[in-house]
Design a protein around this motif. Structure first.
Motif, mmCIF file in Angstrom:
data_model
loop_
_atom_site.group_PDB
_atom_site.id
_atom_site.type_symbol
_atom_site.label_atom_id
_atom_site.label_comp_id
_atom_site.label_asym_id
_atom_site.label_seq_id
_atom_site.Cartn_x
_atom_site.Cartn_y
_atom_site.Cartn_z
ATOM 1 N N GLY A 123 0.825 -1.203 0.000
ATOM 2 C CA GLY A 123 0.000 0.000 0.000
ATOM 3 C C GLY A 123 0.859 1.252 0.000
ATOM 4 N N THR A 124 0.487 2.228 -0.813
ATOM 5 C CA THR A 124 1.150 3.524 -0.790
ATOM 6 C C THR A 124 0.066 4.596 -0.758
ATOM 7 O OG1 THR A 124 2.797 4.930 -1.876
ATOM 8 C CG2 THR A 124 1.343 3.662 -3.313
ATOM 9 N N TYR A 125 0.369 5.721 -0.110
ATOM 10 C CA TYR A 125 -0.682 6.650 0.270
ATOM 11 C C TYR A 125 -0.303 8.084 -0.090
ATOM 12 C CZ TYR A 125 -1.860 2.438 2.722
ATOM 13 O OH TYR A 125 -2.145 1.134 2.997
ATOM 14 N N ILE A 126 -1.325 8.903 -0.347
ATOM 15 C CA ILE A 126 -1.124 10.264 -0.820
ATOM 16 C C ILE A 126 -2.111 11.193 -0.125
ATOM 17 C CG2 ILE A 126 -1.096 11.778 -2.853
ATOM 18 C CD1 ILE A 126 -0.578 9.403 -4.595
ATOM 19 N N ILE A 127 -1.656 12.412 0.150
ATOM 20 C CA ILE A 127 -2.547 13.472 0.587
ATOM 21 C C ILE A 127 -2.459 14.624 -0.393
ATOM 22 C CG2 ILE A 127 -2.585 12.943 3.062
ATOM 23 C CD1 ILE A 127 -0.370 15.049 3.428
ATOM 24 N N ALA A 128 -3.501 15.441 -0.410
ATOM 25 C CA ALA A 128 -3.509 16.669 -1.202
ATOM 26 C C ALA A 128 -3.847 17.827 -0.277
ATOM 27 C CB ALA A 128 -4.525 16.588 -2.333
ATOM 28 N N THR A 129 -3.087 18.885 -0.380
ATOM 29 C CA THR A 129 -3.367 20.082 0.407
ATOM 30 C C THR A 129 -4.464 20.899 -0.267
ATOM 31 O OG1 THR A 129 -1.804 21.535 -0.745
ATOM 32 C CG2 THR A 129 -0.927 20.168 1.063
ATOM 33 N N GLU A 130 -4.953 21.875 0.455
ATOM 34 C CA GLU A 130 -5.796 22.877 -0.171
ATOM 35 C C GLU A 130 -4.965 23.657 -1.190
ATOM 36 O OE1 GLU A 130 -6.954 25.895 2.644
ATOM 37 O OE2 GLU A 130 -5.075 25.702 3.746
ATOM 38 N N ALA A 131 -5.638 24.384 -2.069
ATOM 39 C CA ALA A 131 -4.923 25.189 -3.057
ATOM 40 C C ALA A 131 -4.065 26.230 -2.340
ATOM 41 C CB ALA A 131 -5.909 25.859 -3.996
ATOM 42 N N LEU A 132 -2.783 26.291 -2.718
ATOM 43 C CA LEU A 132 -1.824 27.157 -2.030
ATOM 44 C C LEU A 132 -1.694 28.535 -2.680
ATOM 45 C CD1 LEU A 132 1.018 24.517 -1.609
ATOM 46 C CD2 LEU A 132 -0.684 25.184 0.099
ATOM 47 N N GLY A 133 -2.167 28.653 -3.889
ATOM 48 C CA GLY A 133 -1.897 29.850 -4.662
ATOM 49 C C GLY A 133 -0.598 29.681 -5.431
ATOM 50 N N ALA A 134 -0.519 30.307 -6.603
ATOM 51 C CA ALA A 134 0.614 30.085 -7.494
ATOM 52 C C ALA A 134 1.941 30.465 -6.857
ATOM 53 C CB ALA A 134 0.402 30.862 -8.793
ATOM 54 N N GLN A 135 1.984 31.601 -6.163
ATOM 55 C CA GLN A 135 3.258 32.074 -5.620
ATOM 56 C C GLN A 135 3.766 31.153 -4.515
ATOM 57 O OE1 GLN A 135 3.194 36.169 -4.396
ATOM 58 N NE2 GLN A 135 5.342 36.178 -3.751
ATOM 59 N N ARG A 136 2.884 30.747 -3.603
ATOM 60 C CA ARG A 136 3.332 29.886 -2.509
ATOM 61 C C ARG A 136 3.693 28.497 -3.020
ATOM 62 N NH1 ARG A 136 0.294 28.792 3.353
ATOM 63 N NH2 ARG A 136 2.203 28.072 4.417
ATOM 64 N N ALA A 137 2.934 27.999 -3.970
ATOM 65 C CA ALA A 137 3.248 26.681 -4.532
ATOM 66 C C ALA A 137 4.628 26.696 -5.188
ATOM 67 C CB ALA A 137 2.176 26.277 -5.534
ATOM 68 N N LYS A 138 4.887 27.708 -5.979
ATOM 69 C CA LYS A 138 6.168 27.776 -6.672
ATOM 70 C C LYS A 138 7.323 27.941 -5.700
ATOM 71 C CE LYS A 138 8.555 30.005 -10.517
ATOM 72 N NZ LYS A 138 8.506 31.062 -11.556
ATOM 73 N N SER A 139 7.076 28.534 -4.524
ATOM 74 C CA SER A 139 8.157 28.694 -3.551
ATOM 75 C C SER A 139 8.633 27.356 -2.996
ATOM 76 C CB SER A 139 7.697 29.593 -2.402
ATOM 77 O OG SER A 139 6.761 28.919 -1.552
ATOM 78 N N LEU A 140 7.790 26.316 -3.053
ATOM 79 C CA LEU A 140 8.161 25.007 -2.518
ATOM 80 C C LEU A 140 9.104 24.275 -3.466
ATOM 81 C CD1 LEU A 140 4.674 23.804 -1.218
ATOM 82 C CD2 LEU A 140 6.499 24.920 0.089
ATOM 83 N N VAL A 141 8.730 24.202 -4.739
ATOM 84 C CA VAL A 141 9.560 23.569 -5.776
ATOM 85 C C VAL A 141 9.616 24.565 -6.926
ATOM 86 C CG1 VAL A 141 9.943 21.546 -7.227
ATOM 87 C CG2 VAL A 141 8.701 21.295 -5.072
ATOM 88 N N ARG A 142 10.710 25.270 -7.029
ATOM 89 C CA ARG A 142 10.736 26.464 -7.875
ATOM 90 C C ARG A 142 10.631 26.171 -9.354
ATOM 91 N NH1 ARG A 142 13.696 27.534 -3.294
ATOM 92 N NH2 ARG A 142 12.956 29.356 -2.137
ATOM 93 N N ASN A 143 11.035 24.989 -9.788
ATOM 94 C CA ASN A 143 10.871 24.636 -11.199
ATOM 95 C C ASN A 143 9.689 23.688 -11.415
ATOM 96 O OD1 ASN A 143 11.892 22.352 -10.035
ATOM 97 N ND2 ASN A 143 13.527 22.025 -11.533
ATOM 98 N N ARG A 144 8.888 23.484 -10.350
ATOM 99 C CA ARG A 144 7.674 22.648 -10.397
ATOM 100 C C ARG A 144 7.983 21.216 -10.833
ATOM 101 N NH1 ARG A 144 2.977 25.861 -9.735
ATOM 102 N NH2 ARG A 144 1.722 24.036 -10.272
ATOM 103 N N ALA A 145 9.187 20.735 -10.551
ATOM 104 C CA ALA A 145 9.517 19.337 -10.837
ATOM 105 C C ALA A 145 8.810 18.426 -9.840
ATOM 106 C CB ALA A 145 11.024 19.128 -10.749
ATOM 107 N N CYS A 146 8.654 17.159 -10.202
ATOM 108 C CA CYS A 146 8.232 16.166 -9.214
ATOM 109 C C CYS A 146 9.480 15.688 -8.472
ATOM 110 C CB CYS A 146 7.515 15.003 -9.875
ATOM 111 S SG CYS A 146 8.403 14.208 -11.225
#
Length: 293
Positions: A123-146
């Motif tokens: 078994g492998t498991y995943i969560i999804a956060t609420e929408a962070l907004g474009a600026q905050r999301a990009k601050s986490l992974v700046r090139n949006r890579a997986c």
């Protein structure tokens, strides 16, 4: 990790990997957890459900008939079933076919017990956060890579098109879903991104992958007219597409590429039907403890 990247370049001619030190890594990933990284700028990530639904629509447009909610009870090759064709029996009825392809992941069960003993459901498991907004999301992974890490029980995550963070990991080898899944996965996420402590988790889910002892895919034939594909071991999204093509080639009479995979040897998990799951749980606990140390 860097030695692996050098090996890929030297032995396989794969020149798309860039090795980063700690400072370079933190310029891409807003986490202090990592001391190095390798970026594959030739790779990609996508929405797996949308991809699967697209394959389904393409199949329907090509004239395929899909019978959902029709679990198979038994499969008999033509040599056993008579009539010149294989026999697939379901609870609602039966189908005769010139060729049968078993692609049931961890659900083969009594249909092909010899095969099911060579894989384990993980078994492998995943969560999804609420929408962070474009600026905050990009601050986490700046090139949006997986991203995935190098733990034995790895974390993996990516940003979605609507700027949520999908965060996966926390495998189960006992087939039991972790208690309070969302909270458990949230703790793993905060170990990487403590700055998301104020973010809500809106979705949590999981499923089973089929792993083999050696983590290599297990393709082959039960009979000349019954093929199987299993043991994708976490590589399914890319590997299953290729596997389907190879199986189609084999059914059409061009089996050279399919037969390369049939030469891989696979053993049953030790312990038999009763003890193999407890044995695997104990073995994986050792590796999990190594990750924690």
């Amino acid at each position: 990790l860097h030695a692996w990247a050098e090996h890929m370049q030297r032995e396989y001619g794969y020149t798309h990997l860039q090795s980063f030190d700690a400072q370079q890594t933190r310029s891409l990933i807003a986490s202090k957890r990592y001391c190095a990284a390798v970026l594959d700028d030739f790779g990609g990530h996508l929405h797996p459900l949308n991809y699967t639904l697209g394959l389904g629509r393409a199949a329907l447009n090509a004239g395929v008939v899909l019978h959902e909610q029709s679990p198979v009870i038994s499969v008999k090759p033509a040599a056993q079933a008579g009539g010149g064709k294989a026999l697939v029996q379901t609870a609602q009825g039966s189908v005769r076919a010139r060729h049968v392809l078993l692609a049931g992941n961890v659900q083969l069960g009594n249909v092909a017990p010899r095969l099911s003993r060579r894989i384990m459901p993980v078994g492998t498991y995943i969560i999804a956060t609420e929408a962070l907004g474009a600026q905050r999301a990009k601050s986490l992974v700046r090139n949006r890579a997986c991203v995935c890490d190098t733990q034995f029980v790895l974390d993996y995550y990516r940003l979605t098109g609507d700027d949520r963070l999908l965060f996966g990991g926390r495998v189960s080898y006992s087939t039991a879903t972790p208690r309070d899944l969302a909270a458990t996965m949230r703790r793993s996420m905060l170990a990487v991104y403590p700055q998301l402590s104020d973010v809500k988790i809106t979705h949590a889910w999981g499923g089973f992958v089929d792993i083999t002892m050696n983590r290599a895919p297990d393709f082959g034939r039960i009979a000349p007219d019954v093929l199987y594909l299993q043991g994708f071991s976490g590589h399914g999204l890319a590997l299953t597409g290729m596997a389907g093509r190879l199986a189609a080639e084999a059914i059409a009479g061009q089996a050279e590429r399919f037969d390369l995979f049939t030469r891989l040897r696979h053993k049953p998990f030790p312990g038999g039907d009763l003890l193999r799951t407890p044995a695997l749980v104990l073995g994986m606990l050792w590796y999990r403890l190594r990750d924690l140390v």
